[in-house]
Design a protein around this motif. Structure first.
Motif, mmCIF file in Angstrom:
data_model
loop_
_atom_site.group_PDB
_atom_site.id
_atom_site.type_symbol
_atom_site.label_atom_id
_atom_site.label_comp_id
_atom_site.label_asym_id
_atom_site.label_seq_id
_atom_site.Cartn_x
_atom_site.Cartn_y
_atom_site.Cartn_z
ATOM 1 N N SER A 90 -19.804 -29.185 -26.748
ATOM 2 C CA SER A 90 -18.450 -29.013 -26.202
ATOM 3 C C SER A 90 -17.853 -27.675 -26.633
ATOM 4 O O SER A 90 -16.899 -27.196 -26.022
ATOM 5 C CB SER A 90 -17.550 -30.154 -26.667
ATOM 6 N N ALA A 91 -18.435 -27.045 -27.648
ATOM 7 C CA ALA A 91 -17.911 -25.758 -28.096
ATOM 8 C C ALA A 91 -18.219 -24.648 -27.107
ATOM 9 O O ALA A 91 -17.571 -23.606 -27.133
ATOM 10 C CB ALA A 91 -18.492 -25.402 -29.470
ATOM 11 N N TYR A 92 -19.250 -24.828 -26.265
ATOM 12 C CA TYR A 92 -19.581 -23.737 -25.350
ATOM 13 C C TYR A 92 -19.775 -24.183 -23.903
ATOM 14 O O TYR A 92 -19.884 -23.345 -23.015
ATOM 15 C CB TYR A 92 -20.804 -22.951 -25.827
ATOM 16 N N LEU A 182 -17.204 -18.052 -35.401
ATOM 17 C CA LEU A 182 -16.735 -17.302 -36.563
ATOM 18 C C LEU A 182 -16.198 -15.926 -36.166
ATOM 19 O O LEU A 182 -15.154 -15.492 -36.652
ATOM 20 C CB LEU A 182 -17.862 -17.132 -37.590
ATOM 21 N N THR A 183 -16.937 -15.242 -35.282
ATOM 22 C CA THR A 183 -16.485 -13.896 -34.909
ATOM 23 C C THR A 183 -15.163 -13.954 -34.155
ATOM 24 O O THR A 183 -14.447 -12.952 -34.086
ATOM 25 C CB THR A 183 -17.532 -13.157 -34.047
ATOM 26 N N ILE A 357 -9.829 -25.059 -36.611
ATOM 27 C CA ILE A 357 -10.602 -25.301 -35.384
ATOM 28 C C ILE A 357 -11.872 -24.456 -35.384
ATOM 29 O O ILE A 357 -12.984 -24.953 -35.156
ATOM 30 C CB ILE A 357 -9.738 -24.942 -34.138
ATOM 31 N N GLN A 358 -11.738 -23.184 -35.659
ATOM 32 C CA GLN A 358 -12.880 -22.287 -35.569
ATOM 33 C C GLN A 358 -13.935 -22.573 -36.635
ATOM 34 O O GLN A 358 -15.132 -22.607 -36.341
ATOM 35 C CB GLN A 358 -12.415 -20.825 -35.690
ATOM 36 N N LEU A 359 -13.444 -22.784 -37.862
ATOM 37 C CA LEU A 359 -14.403 -23.012 -38.935
ATOM 38 C C LEU A 359 -15.137 -24.330 -38.744
ATOM 39 O O LEU A 359 -16.361 -24.414 -38.931
ATOM 40 C CB LEU A 359 -13.716 -22.965 -40.293
ATOM 41 N N SER A 360 -14.417 -25.383 -38.356
ATOM 42 C CA SER A 360 -15.099 -26.669 -38.186
ATOM 43 C C SER A 360 -16.051 -26.595 -36.998
ATOM 44 O O SER A 360 -17.137 -27.182 -37.025
ATOM 45 C CB SER A 360 -14.094 -27.811 -38.038
ATOM 46 N N THR A 361 -15.669 -25.843 -35.947
ATOM 47 C CA THR A 361 -16.594 -25.668 -34.822
ATOM 48 C C THR A 361 -17.858 -24.952 -35.283
ATOM 49 O O THR A 361 -18.980 -25.357 -34.958
ATOM 50 C CB THR A 361 -15.923 -24.836 -33.704
ATOM 51 N N ALA A 362 -17.644 -23.869 -36.042
ATOM 52 C CA ALA A 362 -18.797 -23.107 -36.521
ATOM 53 C C ALA A 362 -19.707 -23.984 -37.366
ATOM 54 O O ALA A 362 -20.928 -24.027 -37.160
ATOM 55 C CB ALA A 362 -18.327 -21.901 -37.337
#
Lengths: 669, 669
Positions: A90-92, A182-183, A357-362
């Motif tokens: 779901s992240a991409y 992360l980026t 959000i970003q860190l947990s996704t990463a």
């Protein structure tokens, strides 16, 4: 061996009793059956102890084979381990659809939501039909097993090759997407994204050598953190939509609102659908991993599969919905993800929630790659057991992990990340084809499964119909994906799969042939004991030669020393000293005027063998073992060449009698 | 072996008679002494025959060791072989002086002639004092031998290291200069000069593997053509000078008549002298090669040395004289040599005589490198005999050439040519230091030699004085060369020499230690025959295991089969089948719950050995030999690891019993 005389005893007793002082190491279970304790694995010496310490830190305590059952997991951890691959898509998934349709202009982004719905429908069909697979194959119902069982070996191998390829891609894509997450918040990492990606692969390698339980502990946290965070984001977004308080969206820096570069045709729609269907990868994981669940395995696994479908489907829909509402456009430089854009628009760039959000996704994405680290080695070991892969893939390390498969997967996926520059969008076209080929074969196999069971089973018709619907749906997707992505890179996978099948087939044929050639019904076979004729090449009369002759005499009465030389003085000296010695071994001197050493020796062996073919030949070589490795090239060059020549000669056994040189002393052994 | 019963006979007779059908291959010389015919080297199979054909074309017919004497040469060919290195220096010696002095302005070129005279004087001293070395060392009086004999091991090694380094440089410099002679008339070659140089090295490699006589034939022609051509040129030039009819000289295209970039100081003069003293390299060759001459060796060699000095000195003086008279300036691009400029000015560019001069110079230079191809391997073999170099350097190939030394020299010199871009001027600073270090040590050694012989020899005083003068002269040159060229590159050589000495010293110490440790006075030693305890690791009951057990039983009565497993079913199955077989070998099953294979086996071997230390252990390994190399990784992984572990274990012998699989059949052996 006086210990052996204490009792008469049954056969086998003696050899156990001989070992009595080693009772700690070898526990006697039955006559001729010893249980080995962990003691034998205790490191020796400072280097061994240091290596072992490092091993224990990174890998952990050894686990006995019988300890396996304790490593099983329940639905809570199971969701984290087996569903993270799928949920992390779901992240991409939404973003990859958007990247395709956007080439038809920003207006075409409105198609993202309908395409998402279509893919979620396919997901529903797949989840439902896999429920049946889980029930029918409680020992693990991967596509390879189901297809082999019901459709035959070749379809099974097609599924296996497709899955192996896709597992490698899962790791590469998931890690690349994790680095992208992360980026999005730390743009400084962008130029290092390949190195960071490879670093994550190495971490996963180490983590997986530790085994599955630890992985589950590591996994449970980020999976649930991600679920909480992403649902928070979606819920907050929907509330803003409902209250009509959506903030204004700012497109990424690189975005140029241009007109369409391509017309909105059917192929483009197919490509977008194919890009989004990456969402279904990872569904296979649960049915593969049924035996890893705590009993009742099938029920636990089935629950996890349904939960996974619900979680993933709702997140996928939510992201696509919010992206459409906000008018998000994909970042052409791939530096900021769509989810990050949604988050920064809703809660503000760089706020703690955006970072969460970003860190947990990463984290989730990187660890989702771990699912492949469980699946690839397991499938490879099954293929190894069926002789389609080298035996080494069956070997399990200290922590019961399939170390060879884990290593192969890590290396291949790291190579992919480097080759494709760590770009998700570049990797995606290779992905997904294999998964859907495997889905289709698996579901078709299930239809045959129910048909075969029709006489003993009520309701086989609706079961077959359900799996049939799954087969048709996934089959259509497989064709769409294959066609739409062919030129973009899917051709590589479609070329690789037949090559892999050919390789596996060749390996299996080889093992099978060897099996046949080596098979022997031992019952009643008598051992053909023929004392060998022993030849000892002797270059000088030194301790090493002496030891070799002593050994030769100890194994046979028929020993001949052979000395090859091109110098007359050496020849006379040798004969003189040999006669002075007067030992029980005969000497033959071969005078070789052309300085060849090996050829005369080989010819001599052949001559003796021709004269007496019934006696096997054994060559005993004095081999000097120096103290340091750098000293090797200074010795044994001829012995090495002779060994290579003799190794390929039938009926000939070569024996190295090593002579070890010790520090400061004569080192006689 | 019924043939053996024909007669009683002396010891050794039986083994000869056994071989009677092989009378062609093995001719009996004495009891237990067989002469091997070339028959054993006959190639087998089509690949062997093809390889042998290639070998015969490039290398030639094999020569027996006894054939060596026929390869000796007389003074006519000797001049070509041993003097070509020195004489060929005349192609660049004048030029290298000019390249140094020209930095002090074109006017400084007038110093070329005086510097040439000074160097020729040193040459005269060296030639005279080497006459004595040749007489005193008729078996070859290289600097290494003379210095070791009279000054001790370390000075000997210094000379050896210096010479080895310089031989490599001789090849690189001579070939680079030869290519420069070609580019003078064929400028198109200039951009390929590195490749052409490496090509010449390969040609020399092949030529030298053929052996010395062929080389001499190749050499005689260009050496004498060069002498005729160059004397013709010098004579013609002197006649034009005397008649006052010198043509006008045109400087090369790149020449800019600028002012001095450096003042004319003492260091510059030293540098010019050092650059020109390259002229003395190659003088060593004759004294090294005395045994290659036909008897009387010393007289023939002495004549060649004197002729060499006369030829070279006069050519060197002639070239420098003409260059000064014409006002020749060195070409900054290194494309046209000074000799070529003289020739084109005197006889016209591109005329047949100009081409003859250049081509014969090029040939001579390339073939002069061949002197080093004779010297380097010979010195390396002497060092090998003295244990300062690996034994392999002593080995002589089919044509009696030292193949290893030739190969090492070819590779090193090719690397130098590539590394320095094929430029003579870049290579020159590394050159010459070593030669003069060796000269000095050799001459000093000769002084000691005469001093030691003083009681038995008349006139030892003037002999010692003569060599003393040589030592002083060459010692001064060595210091001048070392200081003047230090920063330009001589430091590399001055660093390399001690490193080489250290390496040779370490090799010698190692061989010496081994020698000591292995030495054994066999007289009266009885062979300690102790029947080994044999352990046969068995993973499956197949043909390979069966063969291994049969072999084990044939060499010892004490055989134990060991099966390591972590699976209970496998364990029971193994025991059941073993009992059903009922063979004469006892089985021990090691149950290994941590899946380790090697550690339990090693521990078991250790345990049995501790219980009965007097019996040596032998491990017999069934090894499966597949038909194709690619199949290897599919088998024997455990056997290989076990072999490596056991190889370093004292008191343990490992025996591979190979089981060969043949095409289409069971392949039982």
């Amino acid at each position: 061996m006086e210990v052996a005389t204490r009792s008469g005893g049954r056969p086998g007793d003696r050899y156990v009793r001989v070992l009595q002082p080693f009772a700690e190491t070898f526990r006697r279970r039955a006559p001729g059956h010893l249980l080995v304790s962990e003691e034998v694995l205790r490191p020796r010496g400072p280097i061994g102890a240091a290596t072992d310490l490092v091993r224990r830190i990174f890998v952990g305590q050894r686990l006995a084979t019988e300890g396996e059952i304790r490593e099983r997991i329940g639905p809570f951890k199971g969701l984290a381990v087996f569903a993270s691959d799928n949920i992390s898509s779901s992240a991409y998934a939404s973003e990859e659809i958007m990247r395709v349709v956007v080439v038809a202009g920003a207006g075409a982004l409105a198609l993202t939501m309908p395409l998402t719905v279509a893919i979620v429908v396919v997901l529903g069909i797949v989840v439902t039909s896999y429920q049946q697979t889980i029930r029918a194959y409680p020992n693990g119902g991967g596509s390879y097993i189901v297809a082999s069982d019901n459709l035959g070996k070749v379809p099974g191998l097609v599924a296996a090759a497709a899955l192996l390829t896709d597992y490698v891609l899962t790791v590469a894509v998931s890690i690349a997407a994790g680095v992208a997450a992360l980026t999005s918040v730390y743009p400084g990492i962008f130029e290092w994204r390949v190195a960071v990606g490879v670093g994550f692969v190495v971490l996963l390698w180490l983590g997986n050598i530790r085994g599955i339980r630890e992985s589950a502990n590591i996994f449970a946290i980020p999976t649930y953190v991600y679920l909480v965070a992403i649902y928070g984001l979606i819920g907050f977004g929907i509330w803003r939509v409902l209250t009509g308080t959506l903030p204004t969206y700012v497109a990424p820096a690189g975005w140029i609102p241009g007109h369409a570069v391509e017309a909105l045709g059917l192929l483009l729609l197919f490509r977008a659908f194919a890009a989004g269907s990456v969402a279904l990868t990872g569904t296979e994981a649960v049915s593969n991993g049924v035996p890893a669940f705590r009993p009742p395995e099938s029920r636990n696994a089935g629950q996890v599969l349904i939960l996974m479908g619900l979680f993933f489907g709702s997140i996928f829909l939510g992201i696509s919905f919010l992206a459409a509402q906000l008018g998000v456009v994909p970042d052409p430089s791939e530096q900021e993800t769509v989810i990050s854009q949604i988050a920064r628009t809703l809660v503000g760039a760089g706020t703690p929630f955006h970072l969460l959000i970003q860190l947990s996704t990463a984290f989730l994405l990187v660890l989702a790659a771990n699912t492949a680290f469980a699946d690839f080695p397991r499938l490879a070991s099954i293929l190894g057991k069926d002789r389609f892969m080298p035996r080494q893939f069956q070997f399990r390390g200290d922590r019961l992990a399939f170390t060879v498969g884990i290593m192969v997967l890590a290396v291949l996926s790291a190579v992919l990340i480097v080759a494709f520059g760590g770009s998700v969008t570049n990797l995606i076209p290779l992905y997904t084809v294999g998964v859907f080929v495997a889905f289709t074969l698996s579901q078709t196999g299930m239809v045959v499964h129910w048909w075969r069971a029709r006489s003993t089973m009520h309701g086989w018709r609706w079961r077959a119909a359900l799996n049939g619907a799954g087969a048709v749906a996934t089959g259509i997707v497989a064709v769409i994906v294959g066609v739409a992505k062919f030129a973009l890179g899917a051709w590589m996978v479609l070329l690789l799969i037949p090559l892999l099948i050919g390789l596996m087939w060749a390996i299996a044929r080889h093992y099978h042939e060897v099996e046949g050639a080596l098979a022997l019904d031992w019952a009643g076979e008598a051992l053909p004991e023929r004392a060998p004729r022993v030849i000892v090449p002797v270059s000088r009369l030194d301790r090493a030669a002496f030891e070799a002759l002593a050994y030769a005499r100890s194994i046979s009465a028929d020993v001949t020393a052979v000395h090859v030389t091109d110098e007359r003085e050496d020849l006379d000296e040798m004969r003189r000293r040999w006669e002075a010695w007067g030992g029980p071994v005969k000497l033959v001197i071969l005078e070789s005027p052309y300085r060849a050493l090996l050829a005369p020796l080989m010819a001599y062996i052949e001559a003796t063998e021709t004269m007496d073919p019934s006696t096997p030949t054994t060559v005993v070589l004095p081999e000097f073992v120096p103290r340091h490795l750098w000293e090797y090239p200074l010795h044994n060059q001829t012995a090495l060449r002779l060994k290579i020549r003799l190794f390929f000669r039938p009926n000939t056994v070569v024996i190295d009698v090593p002579y070890h040189l010790r520090n400061g002393e004569a080192g006689r052994h």
